[in-house]
Design a protein around this motif. Structure first.
Motif, PDB file in Angstrom:
ATOM      1  N   ALA A  14       0.848  -1.187   0.000  1.00 46.18           N
ATOM      2  CA  ALA A  14       0.000   0.000   0.000  1.00 46.18           C
ATOM      3  C   ALA A  14       0.878   1.228   0.000  1.00 46.18           C
ATOM      4  N   PRO A  15       0.429   2.320  -0.641  1.00 47.77           N
ATOM      5  CA  PRO A  15       1.229   3.540  -0.641  1.00 47.77           C
ATOM      6  C   PRO A  15       1.548   3.977   0.778  1.00 47.77           C
ATOM      7  N   GLU A  16       2.806   4.386   0.971  1.00 48.11           N
ATOM      8  CA  GLU A  16       3.247   4.876   2.256  1.00 48.11           C
ATOM      9  C   GLU A  16       3.469   6.370   2.143  1.00 48.11           C
ATOM     10  N   ALA A  17       2.753   7.155   2.946  1.00 45.43           N
ATOM     11  CA  ALA A  17       2.829   8.598   2.812  1.00 45.43           C
ATOM     12  C   ALA A  17       3.064   9.245   4.163  1.00 45.43           C
ATOM     13  N   VAL A  92      14.804   5.802   3.247  1.00 45.77           N
ATOM     14  CA  VAL A  92      15.409   5.326   4.490  1.00 45.77           C
ATOM     15  C   VAL A  92      14.333   5.033   5.526  1.00 45.77           C
ATOM     16  N   GLN A  93      13.350   5.934   5.672  1.00 40.82           N
ATOM     17  CA  GLN A  93      12.275   5.735   6.643  1.00 40.82           C
ATOM     18  C   GLN A  93      11.455   4.490   6.331  1.00 40.82           C
ATOM     19  N   ALA A  94      11.330   4.165   5.043  1.00 39.24           N
ATOM     20  CA  ALA A  94      10.576   2.979   4.641  1.00 39.24           C
ATOM     21  C   ALA A  94      11.388   1.699   4.772  1.00 39.24           C
ATOM     22  N   GLY A  95      12.640   1.808   5.204  1.00 40.31           N
ATOM     23  CA  GLY A  95      13.479   0.629   5.379  1.00 40.31           C
ATOM     24  C   GLY A  95      13.996   0.039   4.091  1.00 40.31           C
ATOM     25  N   ILE A  96      14.084   0.847   3.040  1.00 35.90           N
ATOM     26  CA  ILE A  96      14.572   0.388   1.735  1.00 35.90           C
ATOM     27  C   ILE A  96      16.043   0.765   1.640  1.00 35.90           C
ATOM     28  N   ALA A  97      16.900  -0.248   1.725  1.00 34.08           N
ATOM     29  CA  ALA A  97      18.328   0.010   1.859  1.00 34.08           C
ATOM     30  C   ALA A  97      18.978   0.333   0.516  1.00 34.08           C
ATOM     31  N   PRO A  98      19.973   1.212   0.520  1.00 34.64           N
ATOM     32  CA  PRO A  98      20.772   1.447  -0.673  1.00 34.64           C
ATOM     33  C   PRO A  98      21.762   0.302  -0.892  1.00 34.64           C
ATOM     34  N   PRO A  99      22.437   0.307  -2.056  1.00 33.10           N
ATOM     35  CA  PRO A  99      22.402   1.335  -3.096  1.00 33.10           C
ATOM     36  C   PRO A  99      21.143   1.240  -3.964  1.00 33.10           C
TER      37      PRO A  99
END
Length: 255
Positions: A14-17, A92-99
C-alpha cells in the motif's frame, strides 16, 4: 520538460505517505531497488507500462512527490535539492536500503542527477530519460525566446500550483553542487528523436548541445537515441528503458 500484475512475484505494498513528503508505491520481488522519479506534472502512473517489465527482477519504487497522486501538497521548497533529499529520507524511513538504481524522466531526471550528486555512496547507478539539463530553462530563454514565452503562458494558464512551484525552482539550488568532476556511477542516458509540437529548429539545436553536455557531467558511454520516439520513452519504448536499467544493474556494485 517537457498501461499486468505478476501475481506470483509482485509484492505490491500500500502507498506509504507522510503529510509533508512523497508517497512511495513499492512492488516487485528483486533484491535490487529501482527508484522511479516522474517529470513535471506527472504522478507515479506514468510508469505503468514499464513497471511490469521490472518487477520480476527488481524491487520497484514509484514516487508521488508532494502535490501529485496520493501525496498531499506541501509548503516546503520545491528545488531539486529538497526534492532529492525528501526522496532519500523517505526511502530510508521505509526501510529500503541502498544502493539504489535511480531512474528519472524529464524534470525527474534532473532530480535523480541531483540525488546522485548529493548522495553518491547510496547511488548504485542512473538511467535518465530525456532528462532536463541543469541549464535548460536559462538557455531556452536566451536561445529559444519564442518557445520560452509560450512556456511561460502555459505555466500561468495550465500548470497546477505544484507544477508551477517545481518549474520556478528547477535551478534554485544547483550552484551548491560540486560538479568539478564527472559523477562516476554507471549511467545510461536515453533521448527521444521525435520533436514536440512547439519545438523549432533553434530549440532542437539547443537541446542537442545540452544533451551532449550530460556526457561531461556523467560517466556515461554516450547518448542512446531512440529513433522515432516521443518524450515519454517509458510509455513508448518500455523495453528499451528496461534494457538500459538491466545494463546499469550489471555494472553497479551489488547491495
Amino acid at each position: 520538460m517537457k498501461a499486468g500484475l505478476l501475481a506470483a512475484l509482485c509484492l505490491l505494498a500500500a502507498p506509504e505517505a507522510r503529510p509533508d513528503g512523497p508517497t512511495l508505491q513499492v512492488s516487485g520481488a528483486g533484491t535490487r531497488t529501482v527508484v522511479l522519479q516522474s517529470g513535471l506534472g506527472d504522478d507515479a502512473q506514468v510508469w505503468d507500462a514499464l513497471r511490469p517489465l521490472l518487477e520480476r527482477h527488481y524491487r520497484v519504487v514509484r514516487i508521488d512527490r508532494p502535490g501529485y497522486g496520493a501525496s498531499a501538497p506541501t509548503t516546503a521548497p520545491r528545488d531539486p535539492c529538497t526534492v532529492a533529499d525528501e526522496t532519500r529520507d523517505r526511502l530510508v524511513q521505509a526501510g529500503i536500503a541502498p544502493p539504489w538504481l535511480l531512474v528519472g524522466h524529464s524534470l525527474g531526471g534532473l532530480y535523480q542527477y541531483v540525488f546522485a550528486r548529493r548522495h553518491p555512496v547510496e547511488t548504485g547507478g542512473l538511467v535518465l530519460l530525456d532528462p532536463t539539463h541543469p541549464a535548460h530553462w536559462a538557455t531556452m530563454q536566451q536561445e529559444a525566446p519564442g518557445l520560452a514565452t509560450a512556456l511561460r503562458a502555459m505555466r500561468t494558464l495550465a500548470f497546477s500550483d505544484t507544477a508551477r512551484a517545481e518549474f520556478d525552482a528547477q535551478a534554485a539550488c544547483l550552484d551548491s553542487l560540486d560538479e568539478r568532476a564527472p559523477l562516476h556511477r554507471p549511467t545510461r542516458i536515453l533521448v527521444s528523436d521525435r520533436p514536440g509540437p512547439l519545438e523549432n529548429a533553434h530549440y532542437r539545436a539547443m537541446l542537442g548541445r545540452l544533451r551532449l553536455d550530460w556526457l561531461r557531467r556523467l560517466d556515461s558511454p554516450g547518448l542512446q537515441v531512440v529513433w522515432d520516439s516521443g518524450h515519454y520513452l517509458q510509455r513508448e519504448v518500455p523495453q528499451d528503458v528496461a534494457d538500459a536499467i538491466d545494463a546499469v544493474a550489471r555494472e553497479a556494485v551489488a547491495p
